[in-house]
Design an enzyme around this catalytic site. Structure first.
Site, PDB file in Angstrom:
ATOM      1  N   HIS A  54      42.651  30.859  38.166  1.00 36.12           N
ATOM      2  CA  HIS A  54      41.540  30.496  37.283  1.00 36.12           C
ATOM      3  C   HIS A  54      42.121  30.070  35.935  1.00 36.12           C
ATOM      4  CE1 HIS A  54      38.242  33.023  39.476  1.00 36.12           C
ATOM      5  NE2 HIS A  54      38.976  32.309  40.312  1.00 36.12           N
ATOM      6  N   GLU A  56      41.514  30.995  32.936  1.00 33.81           N
ATOM      7  CA  GLU A  56      41.866  32.111  32.058  1.00 33.81           C
ATOM      8  C   GLU A  56      43.192  32.740  32.467  1.00 33.81           C
ATOM      9  OE1 GLU A  56      37.341  32.684  32.862  1.00 33.81           O
ATOM     10  OE2 GLU A  56      39.044  31.732  33.853  1.00 33.81           O
ATOM     11  N   CYS A  84      34.939  35.714  35.238  1.00 35.71           N
ATOM     12  CA  CYS A  84      34.633  36.575  36.383  1.00 35.71           C
ATOM     13  C   CYS A  84      35.266  37.952  36.142  1.00 35.71           C
ATOM     14  CB  CYS A  84      35.185  35.954  37.667  1.00 35.71           C
ATOM     15  SG  CYS A  84      36.997  35.967  37.759  1.00 35.71           S
ATOM     16  N   CYS A  87      39.214  37.884  35.843  1.00 36.14           N
ATOM     17  CA  CYS A  87      39.698  37.370  34.561  1.00 36.14           C
ATOM     18  C   CYS A  87      39.354  38.327  33.419  1.00 36.14           C
ATOM     19  CB  CYS A  87      39.132  35.985  34.305  1.00 36.14           C
ATOM     20  SG  CYS A  87      39.729  34.760  35.491  1.00 36.14           S
TER      21      CYS A  87
END
Length: 155
Positions: A54, A56, A84, A87
């Protein structure tokens, strides 16, 4: 004239557009310390075959490598979509000071929408949150991406 938060979020939007151009969900993130960008990332789980890639996570990994420490004290993470749980948990472990995100994620958001991992009193660290910075623009980017994905052009 943009505020500093808006200016950094505009850069996150540019990164999200790079993800979109690569066929990924358009999410971009960057980590800032003392007004300086120390790391950037955009979604890459599809192209890397890595469910943890992701935006992040990519930015956090790059910042930790650059800082030579997994503790990212005094940093602000800017991201175009509410993080999410994965993260958000990584941000807590990294001791990120502040989270600024644009669009909320009513299905998987872990900074207040579905869960609030980043401010959970049971954890040993909590982040300050500023939500909705350029939220309409980022929300439109995501909605348009998913509409196009559901309705590909005839050809």
């Amino acid at each position: 004239m943009d505020t500093p938060d808006q200016a950094f979020m505009r850069r996150a939007i540019e990164l999200a557009r790079q993800a979109e151009a690569a066929g990924e969900v358009p999410v971009g993130a960057l980590l800032v310390r003392h007004g300086e960008v120390i790391a950037e990332g955009f979604n890459r789980p599809i192209s890397t075959h890595d469910p943890t890639a992701h935006a992040e996570m990519i930015a956090l990994r790059a910042a930790a490598a650059r800082s030579d420490s997994y503790r990212l004290l005094g940093t602000t993470l800017y991201v175009t979509l509410e993080p999410c749980a994965m993260c958000a948990g990584a941000m807590v472990h990294a001791r990120v000071q502040r989270l600024v995100y644009a669009a909320t994620d009513p299905r998987a958001g872990a900074a207040g929408s579905v869960f609030n991992v980043v401010q959970n009193p049971a954890l040993n660290h909590r982040l300050d949150i500023d939500a909705g910075v350029l939220g309409d623009e980022c929300g439109s980017l995501l909605r348009d991406f998913f509409v196009a994905r559901r309705n590909p052009p005839a050809g």
